[in-house]
Design an enzyme around this catalytic site. Structure first.
Site, mmCIF file in Angstrom:
data_model
loop_
_atom_site.group_PDB
_atom_site.id
_atom_site.type_symbol
_atom_site.label_atom_id
_atom_site.label_comp_id
_atom_site.label_asym_id
_atom_site.label_seq_id
_atom_site.Cartn_x
_atom_site.Cartn_y
_atom_site.Cartn_z
ATOM 1 N N CYS A 1 -8.924 4.061 11.122
ATOM 2 C CA CYS A 1 -7.924 3.310 10.213
ATOM 3 C C CYS A 1 -7.490 4.226 9.235
ATOM 4 O O CYS A 1 -7.391 5.542 9.210
ATOM 5 C CB CYS A 1 -8.401 1.962 9.812
ATOM 6 S SG CYS A 1 -10.027 2.111 8.659
ATOM 7 N N CYS B 1 -7.974 -2.643 -1.435
ATOM 8 C CA CYS B 1 -6.673 -2.503 -1.763
ATOM 9 C C CYS B 1 -6.184 -1.339 -0.873
ATOM 10 O O CYS B 1 -4.940 -1.462 -0.363
ATOM 11 C CB CYS B 1 -6.266 -2.109 -3.024
ATOM 12 S SG CYS B 1 -6.582 -3.896 -4.216
#
Length: 387
Positions: A344, A197
């Site tokens: 990221c 998530c």
């Protein structure tokens, strides 16, 4: 579950009156809740509504397993916490909130990461487990521990607009044992295929919906009221407001409790889920402090960000933007004559990018930034906005 000697104070009877007056629930079910011991693993998006509703319902003992701290990015969905809890241990903050909600129950905090070394000793203390974790190694760990200890496991998961709920390893009144997580998913997906998530996002209201359903199934397991999601798998699509329920069965080949079980103790779940690559194909990682040290020393480095453009627009640290889905097409933009650090948000997508570039193009100079841009902001540039 013996409830003959369970007594309620006048205040408790008033608090649980709306339960007790339900003909199909009544005082007996409320007594079962009071004697129950439920372990909630994770106090985040799913754990927040589960813990709130189990505490409000009067579950007598609630255990919380969580080692994380509250971050401002949690507050979009983790309704247990407020801005005053940012930086505090989640398990401790959760206990304070639940004790304020219901002073008639006991809250037990396990401020630790659940591992193969401690899972059996922790789970053994409880009657029912509610799994609110968000990664595959811990899901398999929780499942296996519950099967080995003969505990029902109320499972839920969420991602973007979809949620799932089921009840695993439940023994019905006929003595028939239902399926468990390994019957549904015998093996984990390849590493990096399913983003977390934190990487893929989740609609803030979705954990509230799915976590409430998870709490409902816990209450039904404890009280014996209603039909459980035992042998059934429920999927909710919030985007289209559609739901489906599939029947699932036990698999004779299940290595835990199939015809010829081979797993008789907890294993290394990081290795099982392919998160411990061999030395030849291992993704090299560096910490934020190591990257910063390289930067202040002026080492020639190429810094690449593989997030999406909208994430880059929110916050960036000056890296070249090459979204994950385009790294192979842009391999010629990546240097081979110097160190290349790829990042990221938290490290999952960038690890996949490094692996892809190594496998397809033979790069040997790539490094994954451990913890991603969030870790970099925490340790190097706290003045930047997190998301």
């Amino acid at each position: 579950m013996l409830t003959d000697n369970i007594k309620f104070t006048r205040e408790e009877l008033a608090r649980y009156d709306r339960h007790i007056i339900i003909p199909d629930f009544g005082l007996e079910a409320q007594k079962k809740l009071k004697t129950a011991k439920v372990l909630v693993i994770g106090s985040g998006g799913l754990g927040s509504p589960v813990l709130l509703y189990l505490a409000a319902a009067g579950v007598g003992t609630i255990g919380i397993v969580d080692f994380d701290v509250v971050d401002d990015s949690n507050l979009q969905r983790q309704v247990l916490f407020g801005v005053d809890e940012i930086g505090k241990l989640k398990a401790e903050a959760a206990r304070n909130r639940l004790e304020a909600l219901n002073p008639y129950i006991d809250i037990v905090v396990h401020n630790t990461r659940l591992t193969s070394e401690n899972a059996l000793s922790i789970i053994r203390q409880y009657d029912v487990v509610a799994d609110g974790t968000d990664n595959f190694p811990t899901r398999y760990l929780v499942n296996d521990a519950c099967v080995l200890l003969d505990k029902p496991n109320v499972y839920a998961s969420i991602f973007q607009f979809e949620g799932q709920v089921s009840v695993f390893n439940y023994v019905n009144q006929k003595g028939e044992r239902g399926p468990n997580y390994r019957d549904l998913y015998p093996t984990p997906p390849p590493p990096g295929l399913v983003p977390s998530c934190a990487e893929g996002g989740v609609l803030g209201v979705l954990p509230g919906i799915i976590g409430s359903l998870q709490a409902l199934e816990v209450i039904k397991v404890v009280t014996g009221v209603g039909e459980l999601l035992n042998g059934r798998f429920y999927i909710f699509d919030a985007l289209n407001f559609e739901s489906r329920t599939f029947k699932i069965k036990r698999n004779p080949a299940n290595p835990l409790n199939g015809t010829n079980p081979t797993i008789k103790e907890l294993i290394d779940y990081e290795q099982f889920c392919g998160l411990k690559p061999n030395e030849k194909t291992a993704v090299k990682e560096i910490t934020v402090s190591e990257l910063y040290d390289w930067q202040i020393k002026g080492e020639p480095i190429q810094l690449i960000d593989v997030r999406e453009p909208h994430e880059y627009d929110i916050v960036n640290i000056g890296a070249e933007l090459i979204p994950l889905g385009t790294v192979s097409a842009n391999a010629d933009r990546i240097a081979k004559d110097r160190k290349v650090v790829i990042h990221c948000k938290v490290g999952g997508r960038s690890a996949k990018a490094v692996q892809e570039l190594q496998d397809k193009f033979g790069f040997t100079n790539l490094y994954n930034l451990k913890g991603g841009i969030l870790a970099y902001i925490d340790e190097v540039q706290p003045e930047l906005t997190k998301y």
